[in-house]
Design a protein around this motif. Structure first.
Motif, short mmCIF file in Angstrom:
data_model
loop_
_atom_site.label_atom_id
_atom_site.label_comp_id
_atom_site.label_asym_id
_atom_site.label_seq_id
_atom_site.Cartn_x
_atom_site.Cartn_y
_atom_site.Cartn_z
N ASN A 44 1.46 -6.92 13.57
CA ASN A 44 1.40 -7.17 12.13
C ASN A 44 2.71 -7.71 11.57
O ASN A 44 2.72 -8.32 10.51
CB ASN A 44 1.00 -5.90 11.38
N LYS A 63 11.69 -2.93 7.95
CA LYS A 63 11.52 -1.78 7.05
C LYS A 63 10.86 -2.19 5.74
O LYS A 63 10.02 -1.47 5.21
CB LYS A 63 12.87 -1.12 6.78
N GLU A 64 11.23 -3.37 5.22
CA GLU A 64 10.63 -3.84 3.98
C GLU A 64 9.16 -4.20 4.15
O GLU A 64 8.38 -4.10 3.21
CB GLU A 64 11.38 -5.07 3.46
N SER A 65 8.76 -4.61 5.34
CA SER A 65 7.38 -5.05 5.56
C SER A 65 6.42 -3.89 5.75
O SER A 65 5.20 -4.09 5.71
CB SER A 65 7.31 -5.97 6.78
N MET A 66 6.93 -2.70 5.98
CA MET A 66 6.04 -1.56 6.22
C MET A 66 5.38 -1.14 4.90
O MET A 66 6.05 -0.71 3.97
CB MET A 66 6.80 -0.39 6.84
N ASP A 67 4.08 -1.28 4.85
CA ASP A 67 3.29 -0.90 3.68
C ASP A 67 2.64 0.45 4.01
O ASP A 67 1.78 0.53 4.89
CB ASP A 67 2.23 -1.95 3.40
N PRO A 68 3.04 1.52 3.32
CA PRO A 68 2.51 2.86 3.64
C PRO A 68 0.99 2.96 3.56
O PRO A 68 0.37 3.74 4.27
CB PRO A 68 3.15 3.78 2.60
N GLU A 69 0.35 2.13 2.72
CA GLU A 69 -1.10 2.20 2.58
C GLU A 69 -1.83 1.56 3.76
O GLU A 69 -2.95 1.92 4.07
CB GLU A 69 -1.52 1.51 1.28
N LYS A 70 -1.21 0.58 4.40
CA LYS A 70 -1.84 -0.14 5.51
C LYS A 70 -1.21 0.21 6.84
O LYS A 70 -1.47 -0.45 7.83
CB LYS A 70 -1.73 -1.64 5.28
N LEU A 71 -0.40 1.23 6.87
CA LEU A 71 0.37 1.57 8.06
C LEU A 71 -0.51 2.20 9.13
O LEU A 71 -1.30 3.10 8.86
CB LEU A 71 1.49 2.54 7.68
N ASP A 75 2.53 0.22 13.94
CA ASP A 75 3.42 -0.51 13.04
C ASP A 75 4.76 0.18 12.83
O ASP A 75 5.60 -0.34 12.12
CB ASP A 75 2.76 -0.72 11.68
N THR A 76 4.96 1.33 13.39
CA THR A 76 6.19 2.08 13.13
C THR A 76 7.29 1.79 14.14
O THR A 76 8.40 2.27 13.97
CB THR A 76 5.90 3.59 13.14
#
Length: 129
Positions: A44, A63-71, A75-76
């Protein structure tokens, strides 16, 4: 015998010169412009570090691209998509540097990333149906 000696010495000089600062940047620019690729295990997030030295920028973008809702779990973790190629003599300076942050990031092949990306897409398609 002299010919072998001159060839060997020429190779040593080329390897040495390609790893000292003024010339190593030229080699990086000419040969490695798209070599330093990074991605998440899910694919992703993908980025190419054109300079090869901007690992903090790559990590910041990650870090900026990590969306908590779509995580999702894949992705981590940021992975590097390039390996240590022993034939790439102009990169020896970074291979031998134990503090080089690029090689502290775990390696995954692009094929593994693509396979995982397809698995996720298939599971999402099946989940929707």
């Amino acid at each position: 015998m002299k010919k072998r000696y001159y060839i060997l010495m020429s190779l040593i000089v080329i390897i040495f010169l390609s790893n000292i600062p003024p010339l190593r940047y030229t080699f990086d620019w000419l040969v490695d412009e798209t070599h330093y690729k990074y991605a998440t295990a899910s694919g992703n997030f993908c980025v190419i570090d054109r300079s090869g030295n901007n690992i903090s920028g790559v990590k910041g973008g990650f870090k900026e691209s990590m969306d908590p809702e779509k995580l999702i779990a894949d992705d981590t973790l940021l992975c590097r998509l390039f390996w240590k190629n022993p034939l790439a003599f102009w990169r020896y300076h970074s291979y031998l540097d134990k503090n080089d942050p690029r090689y502290k990031i775990p390696y995954k092949s692009e094929e593994e990333i693509e396979k995982r990306k397809k698995e996720i897409a298939d599971s999402l398609k099946n989940h929707v149906n």
